[in-house]
Design an enzyme around this catalytic site. Sequence first.
Site, PDB file in Angstrom:
ATOM      1  N   GLU A  96       0.845  -1.207   0.000  1.00 56.62           N
ATOM      2  CA  GLU A  96       0.000   0.000   0.000  1.00 56.62           C
ATOM      3  C   GLU A  96       0.873   1.247   0.000  1.00 56.62           C
ATOM      4  OE1 GLU A  96      -3.167  -0.153  -1.195  1.00 56.62           O
ATOM      5  OE2 GLU A  96      -3.562  -1.562   0.451  1.00 56.62           O
ATOM      6  N   HIS A  97       0.536   2.164  -0.899  1.00 60.22           N
ATOM      7  CA  HIS A  97       1.285   3.418  -1.081  1.00 60.22           C
ATOM      8  C   HIS A  97       2.733   3.139  -1.492  1.00 60.22           C
ATOM      9  CE1 HIS A  97      -1.764   6.383   0.186  1.00 60.22           C
ATOM     10  NE2 HIS A  97      -2.267   5.339   0.821  1.00 60.22           N
ATOM     11  N   ASP A 113       3.151   2.053  -4.788  1.00 59.09           N
ATOM     12  CA  ASP A 113       3.199   2.152  -6.267  1.00 59.09           C
ATOM     13  C   ASP A 113       3.860   3.443  -6.736  1.00 59.09           C
ATOM     14  OD1 ASP A 113       0.911   3.691  -5.613  1.00 59.09           O
ATOM     15  OD2 ASP A 113      -0.368   2.789  -7.165  1.00 59.09           O
ATOM     16  N   GLY A 160     -15.710   5.182  -3.031  1.00 51.25           N
ATOM     17  CA  GLY A 160     -15.164   5.531  -1.716  1.00 51.25           C
ATOM     18  C   GLY A 160     -14.837   4.332  -0.843  1.00 51.25           C
ATOM     19  N   ALA A 161     -14.814   3.138  -1.439  1.00 53.35           N
ATOM     20  CA  ALA A 161     -14.576   1.924  -0.660  1.00 53.35           C
ATOM     21  C   ALA A 161     -13.127   1.446  -0.763  1.00 53.35           C
ATOM     22  CB  ALA A 161     -15.525   0.817  -1.113  1.00 53.35           C
ATOM     23  N   GLY A 162     -12.311   2.167  -1.513  1.00 53.56           N
ATOM     24  CA  GLY A 162     -10.917   1.734  -1.681  1.00 53.56           C
ATOM     25  C   GLY A 162     -10.798   0.548  -2.623  1.00 53.56           C
ATOM     26  N   SER A 214     -11.167   0.973  -5.987  1.00 47.21           N
ATOM     27  CA  SER A 214     -10.763   1.499  -7.282  1.00 47.21           C
ATOM     28  C   SER A 214     -11.908   1.667  -8.271  1.00 47.21           C
ATOM     29  CB  SER A 214      -9.694   0.543  -7.827  1.00 47.21           C
ATOM     30  OG  SER A 214      -9.003   1.130  -8.824  1.00 47.21           O
ATOM     31  N   ASP A 253      -3.880   0.801  -9.817  1.00 45.02           N
ATOM     32  CA  ASP A 253      -5.304   0.561 -10.059  1.00 45.02           C
ATOM     33  C   ASP A 253      -5.605   0.346 -11.539  1.00 45.02           C
ATOM     34  OD1 ASP A 253      -5.287   1.114  -7.390  1.00 45.02           O
ATOM     35  OD2 ASP A 253      -6.308   3.044  -7.540  1.00 45.02           O
ATOM     36  N   TYR A 261      -3.513  12.258   0.628  1.00 39.86           N
ATOM     37  CA  TYR A 261      -2.806  11.466  -0.390  1.00 39.86           C
ATOM     38  C   TYR A 261      -1.676  12.278  -1.036  1.00 39.86           C
ATOM     39  CZ  TYR A 261      -2.073   7.969  -4.024  1.00 39.86           C
ATOM     40  OH  TYR A 261      -1.508   7.018  -4.848  1.00 39.86           O
TER      41      TYR A 261
HETATM   42  C1  GLA Z   1      -5.033   4.658  -4.351  1.00 42.97           C
HETATM   43  C2  GLA Z   1      -4.183   5.039  -5.558  1.00 42.97           C
HETATM   44  C3  GLA Z   1      -3.162   3.949  -5.887  1.00 42.97           C
HETATM   45  C4  GLA Z   1      -2.367   3.549  -4.628  1.00 42.97           C
HETATM   46  C5  GLA Z   1      -3.300   3.285  -3.455  1.00 42.97           C
HETATM   47  C6  GLA Z   1      -2.548   3.042  -2.184  1.00 42.97           C
HETATM   48  O1  GLA Z   1      -5.817   3.552  -4.684  1.00 42.97           O
HETATM   49  O2  GLA Z   1      -5.006   5.259  -6.688  1.00 42.97           O
HETATM   50  O3  GLA Z   1      -2.323   4.365  -6.916  1.00 42.97           O
HETATM   51  O4  GLA Z   1      -1.411   4.512  -4.328  1.00 42.97           O
HETATM   52  O5  GLA Z   1      -4.206   4.352  -3.241  1.00 42.97           O
HETATM   53  O6  GLA Z   1      -1.805   1.884  -2.240  1.00 42.97           O
END
Ligand code: GLA
Length: 389
Positions: free
Chosen positions: A37-38, A40, A126-128, A130, A174, A223
């Site tokens: 996570e974070h 990329d 908004g659920a993460g 994508s 994503d 972010y």
């Molecule tokens: C969001 C961003 C991705 C990634 C994630 C965290 O989904 O769109 O590029 O950075 O957060 O892992």
Amino acid sequence: MDGITERVLEGLATLGNSHVREARVFRAPGRVNLIGEHTDYNLGFVMPVALDLACYAATAPRVDGILRIHSRNMNDTRELPVDDIKELKPAGHWSDYVLGAAKEVALAGYPVEAADLVIESTVPVGAGLSSSAAIEVSSALAFLRGRSIDKLELVKLARRVENDFVGMPCGIMDQFISVHGQENRAVRLDCRSLGHELVPLPFSVRVIAVNSMVKHDLGASAYPQRVRECAEAVAVYAERIPGVASLRDLTAEQYRHFDEYVSVPARWRARHVISENERVLAFREACVRHDRAEMGQLFYSSHKSMRDDYEISCAEIDFLVETAMAHSGCYGARLTGGGFGGCTVNLVAPEAVDTFKQAVAEAYHKQFGIIPTFYDCHPAAGAGEASLG
Ligand code: GLA
């Protein structure tokens, strides 16, 4: 033909499109990130899976020079002269993801024709998971209308919608997984080389996403702030270690050697990214060995690192993770996606899935008065054209 394909086609007819017989439908999935996570945008490693949840875009030609787009989720329509597309500016509106895709397709040298386009998505916003990449990729395919495009070019084009049009400095994960997803496989991606590897998950674990149903506003500003903090840390190391261009280039040992030169919180952000990259590689090994306990431990360490070092969790998500970890059928749980709400991702023994859902739902409702939604995440195929047969 599946139900959602039928609905987007019907949507074209409802708009009064007179070329419905030439309609085509394109689908692009959302994703759940298993780990990484974070990492990329720090050119490290990620390991997402594409989901059954997806955005569908139906398109049919028009003859009057107009581009008209309709979202069935928003029940809203926008139209503009197709010739204006290259000059378009974002409006801070759902349509930015669709029209941004039209603009990037046109700028990439594929003329965008007058058309109606109807979208419907099952990826929750908004659920993460994508939802925006699913809209960008399905819309880009619809504007391409079957013209061939290299997969990686499509990924980069869709990412430019986010980076250059919407103005969100996200990484490549994503859009990459929405295009490259594979049934029954997770994808381990190297975000620098863009080389990827398909990784089967052990049959003896189910991947369950739990939607906290909250999304705190802070996420939008946090972010880009995290992106800047990582760059600040890189600058300190780049001055001291030749060849360091991103956090990806640092080992844990090199990090510790100079960490006191990095101010807080950038120092903590870098520690998360460096340890998270190691966890992705270890998780891949644990998957191959079918070592569910180790996979689960890596999930939980990842969560703690996001909570304490990256500071992107929140009370609701921490509660879901701790409740999940306390369940005997759960191997590991962590926040997934950008943070500040959205979903947790959980590794659960197949025979424990029902009791897991029940225990988590009851505890969460008791604590926050919210009923969470559960998604059984079966790795699905990446984007493509939907069959109308
Ligand atoms: C969001 C961003 C991705 C990634 C994630 C965290 O989904 O769109 O590029 O950075 O957060 O892992």
